[in-house]
Design a protein around this motif. Structure first.
Motif, mmCIF file in Angstrom:
data_model
loop_
_atom_site.group_PDB
_atom_site.id
_atom_site.type_symbol
_atom_site.label_atom_id
_atom_site.label_comp_id
_atom_site.label_asym_id
_atom_site.label_seq_id
_atom_site.Cartn_x
_atom_site.Cartn_y
_atom_site.Cartn_z
ATOM 1 N N UNK A 222 22.202 -1.726 -4.823
ATOM 2 C CA UNK A 222 21.088 -1.064 -4.133
ATOM 3 C C UNK A 222 21.192 -1.327 -2.638
ATOM 4 N N UNK A 223 21.011 -0.268 -1.861
ATOM 5 C CA UNK A 223 20.930 -0.392 -0.408
ATOM 6 C C UNK A 223 19.897 0.595 0.110
ATOM 7 N N UNK A 224 19.117 0.160 1.087
ATOM 8 C CA UNK A 224 18.129 1.036 1.722
ATOM 9 C C UNK A 224 18.038 0.682 3.196
ATOM 10 N N UNK A 225 18.618 1.514 4.031
ATOM 11 C CA UNK A 225 18.664 1.232 5.467
ATOM 12 C C UNK A 225 17.268 1.079 6.068
ATOM 13 N N UNK A 226 16.291 1.754 5.482
ATOM 14 C CA UNK A 226 14.925 1.770 6.015
ATOM 15 C C UNK A 226 14.022 0.733 5.366
ATOM 16 N N UNK A 227 14.574 -0.149 4.554
ATOM 17 C CA UNK A 227 13.757 -1.067 3.758
ATOM 18 C C UNK A 227 12.784 -1.920 4.573
ATOM 19 N N UNK A 228 13.159 -2.451 5.761
ATOM 20 C CA UNK A 228 12.211 -3.312 6.484
ATOM 21 C C UNK A 228 10.907 -2.613 6.850
ATOM 22 N N UNK A 229 10.945 -1.283 6.958
ATOM 23 C CA UNK A 229 9.745 -0.538 7.346
ATOM 24 C C UNK A 229 9.043 0.101 6.159
ATOM 25 N N UNK A 230 9.450 -0.260 4.956
ATOM 26 C CA UNK A 230 8.844 0.314 3.766
ATOM 27 C C UNK A 230 7.363 -0.059 3.687
ATOM 28 N N UNK A 231 6.552 0.922 3.369
ATOM 29 C CA UNK A 231 5.124 0.681 3.183
ATOM 30 C C UNK A 231 4.833 0.466 1.698
ATOM 31 N N UNK A 232 3.857 -0.342 1.277
ATOM 32 C CA UNK A 232 3.066 -1.156 2.202
ATOM 33 C C UNK A 232 3.896 -2.276 2.828
ATOM 34 N N UNK A 233 3.593 -2.575 4.031
ATOM 35 C CA UNK A 233 4.365 -3.583 4.766
ATOM 36 C C UNK A 233 3.407 -4.568 5.403
ATOM 37 N N UNK A 234 3.220 -5.837 4.924
ATOM 38 C CA UNK A 234 4.095 -6.387 3.882
ATOM 39 C C UNK A 234 3.897 -5.702 2.529
ATOM 40 N N UNK A 235 4.873 -5.752 1.604
ATOM 41 C CA UNK A 235 5.984 -6.680 1.543
ATOM 42 C C UNK A 235 7.288 -6.187 2.146
ATOM 43 N N UNK A 236 7.371 -5.001 2.705
ATOM 44 C CA UNK A 236 8.586 -4.598 3.378
ATOM 45 C C UNK A 236 9.801 -4.590 2.479
ATOM 46 N N UNK A 237 10.895 -5.224 2.933
ATOM 47 C CA UNK A 237 12.182 -5.137 2.240
ATOM 48 C C UNK A 237 12.110 -5.652 0.807
ATOM 49 N N UNK A 238 11.436 -6.773 0.583
ATOM 50 C CA UNK A 238 11.411 -7.333 -0.765
ATOM 51 C C UNK A 238 10.591 -6.473 -1.714
ATOM 52 N N UNK A 239 9.551 -5.842 -1.192
ATOM 53 C CA UNK A 239 8.802 -4.906 -2.016
ATOM 54 C C UNK A 239 9.655 -3.709 -2.403
ATOM 55 N N UNK A 240 10.401 -3.191 -1.428
ATOM 56 C CA UNK A 240 11.309 -2.078 -1.715
ATOM 57 C C UNK A 240 12.379 -2.512 -2.705
ATOM 58 N N UNK A 241 12.860 -3.750 -2.557
ATOM 59 C CA UNK A 241 13.881 -4.255 -3.473
ATOM 60 C C UNK A 241 13.359 -4.318 -4.901
ATOM 61 N N UNK A 242 12.126 -4.754 -5.057
ATOM 62 C CA UNK A 242 11.581 -4.887 -6.414
ATOM 63 C C UNK A 242 11.342 -3.529 -7.055
ATOM 64 N N UNK A 243 10.754 -2.600 -6.308
ATOM 65 C CA UNK A 243 10.500 -1.275 -6.874
ATOM 66 C C UNK A 243 11.812 -0.548 -7.151
ATOM 67 N N UNK A 244 12.787 -0.713 -6.264
ATOM 68 C CA UNK A 244 14.067 -0.065 -6.472
ATOM 69 C C UNK A 244 14.802 -0.655 -7.666
ATOM 70 N N UNK A 245 14.672 -1.979 -7.869
ATOM 71 C CA UNK A 245 15.297 -2.596 -9.033
ATOM 72 C C UNK A 245 14.739 -1.995 -10.321
ATOM 73 N N UNK A 246 13.429 -1.815 -10.364
ATOM 74 C CA UNK A 246 12.807 -1.226 -11.564
ATOM 75 C C UNK A 246 13.345 0.161 -11.819
ATOM 76 N N UNK A 247 13.492 0.954 -10.750
ATOM 77 C CA UNK A 247 14.009 2.316 -10.909
ATOM 78 C C UNK A 247 15.479 2.311 -11.315
ATOM 79 N N UNK A 248 16.258 1.407 -10.731
ATOM 80 C CA UNK A 248 17.680 1.314 -11.101
ATOM 81 C C UNK A 248 17.844 0.886 -12.567
ATOM 82 N N UNK A 249 17.027 -0.060 -12.974
ATOM 83 C CA UNK A 249 17.093 -0.513 -14.362
ATOM 84 C C UNK A 249 16.752 0.621 -15.316
ATOM 85 N N UNK A 250 15.802 1.452 -14.912
ATOM 86 C CA UNK A 250 15.456 2.596 -15.726
ATOM 87 C C UNK A 250 16.589 3.599 -15.832
ATOM 88 N N UNK A 251 17.372 3.729 -14.763
ATOM 89 C CA UNK A 251 18.490 4.661 -14.766
ATOM 90 C C UNK A 251 19.678 4.110 -15.554
#
Length: 253
Positions: A222-251
């Motif tokens: 997983x990579x997301x160039x815009x992750x630090x600015x992901x809303x809601x911010x906080x949690x920013x990058x780690x929030x994006x990482x967690x939601x993206x992990x769930x989506x990747x696991x689903x795929x």
């Protein structure tokens, strides 16, 4: 960061440099300390983005670093060359072949990570795609590719006429790594897509995974160039990482 990624469920890490902010420790972290952090958190380093100039000036040092971190791959996210001609890309392929053979001799795989520009056409031969020149002229025994799926689809948008999945299907063993980055269609963006959290975009990942075929093993990163600015911010990058992990696991399951 590494314990939190492990808590989320990530198992592999790809590096883009081995440094950190020194305001807390007052010094730079060492490679061995990074390795200990990985081991302590059950994480494996699978690759690293190294500046192409580092391979020219410090090839063996970069291979040493890869082995200290225990990773099987080491690569660059730089374009093979800025000389966008057929001869320029052939010369770059020759250079990668030398580096790749050195990596192979150390039990490592050298890889190149694409952006969109590699899928453009040669300035001297407008019918020839630069990526095809690089692929044809690099030795498959020593030079591998990390397909950034987002940038491949941007390349398809800007320079139509190829299928990203076909590259993998035709030479599956040359693609040990993927960047799983999602994009939301936006005609106002010259790239055709905005980078978004995985699962929030329009890229045809289910079709891509199906179309690459069953051969070979590929590690999706997983990579997301815009992750630090992901809303809601906080949690920013780690929030994006967690939601993206769930989506990747689903795929990928």
């Amino acid at each position: 960061v590494l314990p939190e990624l492990a808590r989320i469920g990530y198992k592999e890490i790809e590096f883009a440099g081995y440094t950190q902010n020194t305001s807390i420790l007052g010094r730079q972290i060492t490679l061995q300390e990074i390795r200990t952090l990985l081991d302590d958190n059950g994480l494996t380093a699978v690759g690293s983005h190294v500046g192409i100039g580092n391979f020219r000036s410090n090839l063996q040092g970069e291979l040493d670093a890869a082995q200290i971190l225990g990773m099987p791959h080491v690569g660059t996210a730089n374009a093979p060359t800025n000389v966008n001609t057929v001869a320029g890309y052939r010369a770059a392929a020759d250079e990668f072949n030398v580096w790749g053979a050195a990596a192979t001799a150390r039990g490592l795989k050298l890889y190149q990570h694409n952006h969109a520009g590699e899928f453009a056409f040669a300035t001297d031969q407008p019918s020839v795609r630069l990526y095809d020149v690089f692929l044809k002229n690099t030795d498959p025994r020593h030079v591998y590719l990390e397909l950034d799926i987002y940038w491949a689809y941007v390349g398809q948008y800007r320079w139509p006429g190829f299928d990203p999945a076909a590259y993998v299907r035709n030479q599956p063993y040359r693609y040990p790594l993927f960047h799983m980055k999602d994009g939301d269609a936006n005609s106002a963006n010259a790239n055709g897509f905005d980078i978004v959290e995985f699962g929030a975009g329009d890229l045809p990942y289910e079709k891509f995974v199906r179309d690459i075929g069953p051969r070979a093993s590929h590690v999706g990163i997983w990579e997301q160039d815009t992750a630090p600015n992901t809303q809601p911010n906080p949690p920013g990058s780690l929030g994006a990482a967690e939601r993206s992990f769930t989506a990747l696991k689903g795929l990928l399951g």
